[in-house]
Design an enzyme around this catalytic site. Structure first.
Site, PDB file in Angstrom:
ATOM      1  CB  VAL A  57      -1.011   0.056   1.185  1.00 30.09           C
ATOM      2  CG1 VAL A  57      -2.100  -0.985   1.029  1.00 30.09           C
ATOM      3  CG2 VAL A  57      -0.316  -0.036   2.530  1.00 30.09           C
ATOM      4  CB  ILE A  61      -3.112   0.321  -6.260  1.00 31.39           C
ATOM      5  CG1 ILE A  61      -3.710  -0.742  -7.190  1.00 31.39           C
ATOM      6  CG2 ILE A  61      -3.887   0.394  -4.966  1.00 31.39           C
ATOM      7  CD1 ILE A  61      -3.520  -2.173  -6.689  1.00 31.39           C
ATOM      8  CE1 TYR A 143      -0.253  -1.086  14.519  1.00 26.94           C
ATOM      9  CE2 TYR A 143      -0.831  -0.481  16.771  1.00 26.94           C
ATOM     10  CZ  TYR A 143      -1.144  -1.115  15.584  1.00 26.94           C
ATOM     11  OH  TYR A 143      -2.355  -1.752  15.452  1.00 26.94           O
TER      12      TYR A 143
HETATM   13  N1  LIG Z   1      -5.822  -7.529  16.129  1.00 27.09           N
HETATM   14  C1  LIG Z   1      -5.866  -6.528  16.964  1.00 27.09           C
HETATM   15  O1  LIG Z   1      -5.997  -6.751  18.168  1.00 27.09           O
HETATM   16  C2  LIG Z   1      -5.804  -5.104  16.469  1.00 27.09           C
HETATM   17  C3  LIG Z   1      -5.922  -4.066  17.416  1.00 27.09           C
HETATM   18  C4  LIG Z   1      -5.880  -2.747  16.971  1.00 27.09           C
HETATM   19  C5  LIG Z   1      -5.759  -2.466  15.624  1.00 27.09           C
HETATM   20  N2  LIG Z   1      -5.629  -3.479  14.730  1.00 27.09           N
HETATM   21  C6  LIG Z   1      -5.457  -3.108  13.306  1.00 27.09           C
HETATM   22  O2  LIG Z   1      -6.216  -3.959  12.475  1.00 27.09           O
HETATM   23  C7  LIG Z   1      -5.509  -4.204  11.258  1.00 27.09           C
HETATM   24  C8  LIG Z   1      -5.377  -5.700  11.036  1.00 27.09           C
HETATM   25  O3  LIG Z   1      -4.657  -6.281  12.123  1.00 27.09           O
HETATM   26  P1  LIG Z   1      -4.420  -7.843  12.271  1.00 27.09           P
HETATM   27  O4  LIG Z   1      -4.515  -8.168  13.690  1.00 27.09           O
HETATM   28  O5  LIG Z   1      -5.258  -8.565  11.291  1.00 27.09           O
HETATM   29  O6  LIG Z   1      -2.874  -7.933  11.873  1.00 27.09           O
HETATM   30  P2  LIG Z   1      -2.127  -8.822  10.780  1.00 27.09           P
HETATM   31  O7  LIG Z   1      -0.674  -8.542  10.914  1.00 27.09           O
HETATM   32  O8  LIG Z   1      -2.580 -10.233  10.861  1.00 27.09           O
HETATM   33  O9  LIG Z   1      -2.684  -8.217   9.427  1.00 27.09           O
HETATM   34  C9  LIG Z   1      -2.154  -7.112   8.769  1.00 27.09           C
HETATM   35  C10 LIG Z   1      -2.066  -7.434   7.291  1.00 27.09           C
HETATM   36  O10 LIG Z   1      -1.564  -6.278   6.581  1.00 27.09           O
HETATM   37  C11 LIG Z   1      -0.579  -6.722   5.662  1.00 27.09           C
HETATM   38  N3  LIG Z   1       0.347  -5.605   5.416  1.00 27.09           N
HETATM   39  C12 LIG Z   1       1.226  -5.046   6.281  1.00 27.09           C
HETATM   40  N4  LIG Z   1       1.895  -4.033   5.696  1.00 27.09           N
HETATM   41  C13 LIG Z   1       1.399  -3.928   4.437  1.00 27.09           C
HETATM   42  C14 LIG Z   1       1.689  -3.083   3.328  1.00 27.09           C
HETATM   43  N5  LIG Z   1       2.624  -2.138   3.415  1.00 27.09           N
HETATM   44  N6  LIG Z   1       0.989  -3.275   2.177  1.00 27.09           N
HETATM   45  C15 LIG Z   1       0.054  -4.251   2.075  1.00 27.09           C
HETATM   46  N7  LIG Z   1      -0.250  -5.090   3.082  1.00 27.09           N
HETATM   47  C16 LIG Z   1       0.409  -4.927   4.249  1.00 27.09           C
HETATM   48  C17 LIG Z   1       0.082  -7.913   6.334  1.00 27.09           C
HETATM   49  O11 LIG Z   1       0.782  -8.765   5.435  1.00 27.09           O
HETATM   50  C18 LIG Z   1      -1.104  -8.595   6.989  1.00 27.09           C
HETATM   51  O12 LIG Z   1      -1.725  -9.520   6.132  1.00 27.09           O
HETATM   52  C19 LIG Z   1      -4.172  -3.484  11.370  1.00 27.09           C
HETATM   53  O13 LIG Z   1      -4.272  -2.239  10.708  1.00 27.09           O
HETATM   54  C20 LIG Z   1      -4.014  -3.264  12.849  1.00 27.09           C
HETATM   55  O14 LIG Z   1      -3.247  -2.134  13.142  1.00 27.09           O
HETATM   56  C21 LIG Z   1      -5.643  -4.789  15.121  1.00 27.09           C
END
Ligand SMILES: NC(=O)c1ccc[n+]([C@@H]2O[C@H](COP(=O)([O-])OP(=O)(O)OC[C@H]3O[C@@H](n4cnc5c(N)ncnc54)[C@H](O)[C@@H]3O)[C@@H](O)[C@H]2O)c1
Length: 312
Positions: A57, A61, A143
Site C-alpha cells: 500500500v 493503486i 505504530y
Molecule cells: N488484532 C488486533 O488486536 C488489532 C488491534 C488494533 C488495531 N488493529 C489493526 O487492524 C488491522 C489488522 O490487524 P491484524 O490483527 O489482522 O494484523 P495482521 O498482521 O494479521 O494483518 C495485517 C495485514 O496487513 C498486511 N500488510 C502489512 N503491511 C502492508 C503493506 N505495506 N501493504 C500491504 N499489506 C500490508 C500484512 O501482510 C497482513 O496480512 C491493522 O491495521 C491493525 O493495526 C488490530
C-alpha cells in the site's frame, strides 16, 4: 458492493473477506504478505467473487470499488518494530494512497485505527473524546503515531475533499488465524499451553486488557461501515469491556483446558500500557453494537484452531 480489503490476508482481514463474501459482496483482498499469508484465504482463492492482489500500500493503486477497508499494517509489536520506518510509511503513505483512490472513485473508506492511539491512558475507561497520552519517540511510536496520522489524514480528506470516511478504534482482538509466534498475549498463551510449556507473563501479570473475539469485531466493522447517522465520520471504539488481568486470562485458559498452567514472569516492555478498557457507549448507542462472545467461549474456539494448526 465491490469491496477492497487491504491487509486481506491477515488475521482480521481474512475474517472480514469471508464475512463480506457470505453477505453477497464481491471482494478484492490486497496484501504484501508481510505478516499475512495466502493460507488464511486459501479456501476463498478459487471463487469467482474473490480476487487476491499482491501489492504494497505504500505504492499507489487504482481499483474501481464501492467500499475500502484499510487494514494493511503489521499489528503485533514484534512485527511493527521489525522495520519501524516501514511501519510509519505503511500507515501514512498507505492511508494517503487509499484516500486518494477513495476520492477518485468515490468509494467509502474505513480506517482500522487502534486503542494504541490513546497510549498509556490517564483517563479510564477510554472515550473517543480522549486525546491520548502517547510517547512520540519510543519504540512503539512508529505504530501509535502512524495510526494517529492516519486518523488525521482521514478527517482532513473528509473535511477538504468530502470523502466518505469511517474510523474504527480497535481494541485487542483474538481468535482463530492469529499467527503462531506473533508475540500477542492470547496466541502466546494458547500456543505455550498446548505445547506443554510454561506460560510467559510480562510484568507481574496485574496489567489489564479487554479481549474481543474476532466475530464480534467483524460485526462492529460492518455496522460502522453501514451506519448513516449524521455523526458517522467520528471515530468509534470497538472492543470488549470485560477487563481482565494477565493472571486472570491464564486462569480462564486453565479452566478451558481443564488443568493448572505454570507461569514464569519476565520484565515488562517499555511503554506497555498498565490498563486498557474501551468506553463503548458510542458503539452501543449509534450502532447497537456490543460484544457477545464470552472470554471462555472465545478461548475455547481459539484453542480448537491452534490444536488443528499445530496438530496437537
Ligand atoms: N488484532 C488486533 O488486536 C488489532 C488491534 C488494533 C488495531 N488493529 C489493526 O487492524 C488491522 C489488522 O490487524 P491484524 O490483527 O489482522 O494484523 P495482521 O498482521 O494479521 O494483518 C495485517 C495485514 O496487513 C498486511 N500488510 C502489512 N503491511 C502492508 C503493506 N505495506 N501493504 C500491504 N499489506 C500490508 C500484512 O501482510 C497482513 O496480512 C491493522 O491495521 C491493525 O493495526 C488490530
Amino acid at each position: 458492493m465491490r469491496v477492497l480489503v487491504t491487509g486481506g490476508a491477515g488475521f482480521l482481514g481474512s475474517h472480514l473477506c469471508e464475512r463480506l463474501l457470505a453477505e453477497g459482496h464481491e471482494v478484492i483482498a490486497l496484501d504484501n504478505l508481510f505478516t499475512g499469508s495466502k493460507k488464511t484465504i486459501a479456501p476463498l482463492l478459487g471463487r469467482t467473487d474473490f480476487e487476491f492482489i499482491r501489492h504494497d500500500v505504500v505504492n499507489p493503486i487504482l481499483l474501481e470499488v464501492d467500499w475500502i477497508f484499510n487494514l494493511a499494517c503489521p499489528a503485533s509489536p514484534i512485527h511493527y518494530q521489525y522495520n519501524p520506518v516501514k511501519t510509519v510509511k505503511t500507515s501514512v503513505m498507505g492511508t494517503l494512497n487509499l484516500l486518494g483512490m477513495a476520492k477518485r472513485v468515490r468509494a467509502r473508506i474505513l480506517q482500522a485505527s487502534t486503542s494504541e492511539i490513546y497510549g498509556n491512558p490517564t483517563e479510564h475507561p477510554q472515550k473517543e473524546s480522549y486525546w491520548g497520552n502517547v510517547n512520540p519517540i519510543g519504540p512503539r511510536s512508529c505504530y501509535d503515531e502512524g495510526k494517529r496520522v492516519a486518523e488525521t489524514l482521514m478527517m482532513d480528506y473528509h473535511r477538504q475533499n468530502d470523502v466518505d470516511i469511517r474510523i474504527v478504534r480497535i481494541f485487542n482482538t483474538y481468535g482463530p488465524r492469529m499467527a503462531v509466534g506473533d508475540g500477542r498475549v492470547i496466541s502466546n498463551f494458547v500456543v505455550q499451553a498446548l505445547r506443554g510449556e510454561t506460560l510467559t507473563i510480562y510484568g507481574d501479570g496485574s496489567q489489564t486488557r479487554c479481549f474481543c473475539y474476532v466475530d464480534d469485531m467483524i460485526d462492529g466493522f460492518l455496522s460502522l461501515m453501514q451506519y448513516e447517522g449524521e455523526d458517522r465520520f467520528e471515530p468509534v471504539n470497538i472492543g470488549s469491556c470485560d477487563e481482565r488481568s494477565m493472571n486472570e486470562i491464564v486462569d480462564c485458559l486453565g479452566d478451558v483446558l481443564g488443568r493448572k498452567l505454570d507461569v514464569t514472569f519476565k520484565p515488562l516492555p517499555e511503554n506497555d500500557p498498565v490498563r486498557r478498557r474501551p468506553d463503548t457507549t458510542r458503539a452501543k448507542e449509534r450502532l447497537g453494537w456490543s460484544s457477545k462472545v464470552s472470554l471462555a467461549d472465545g478461548l475455547a474456539r481459539t484453542v480448537d484452531y491452534f490444536r488443528k494448526t499445530l496438530k496437537m
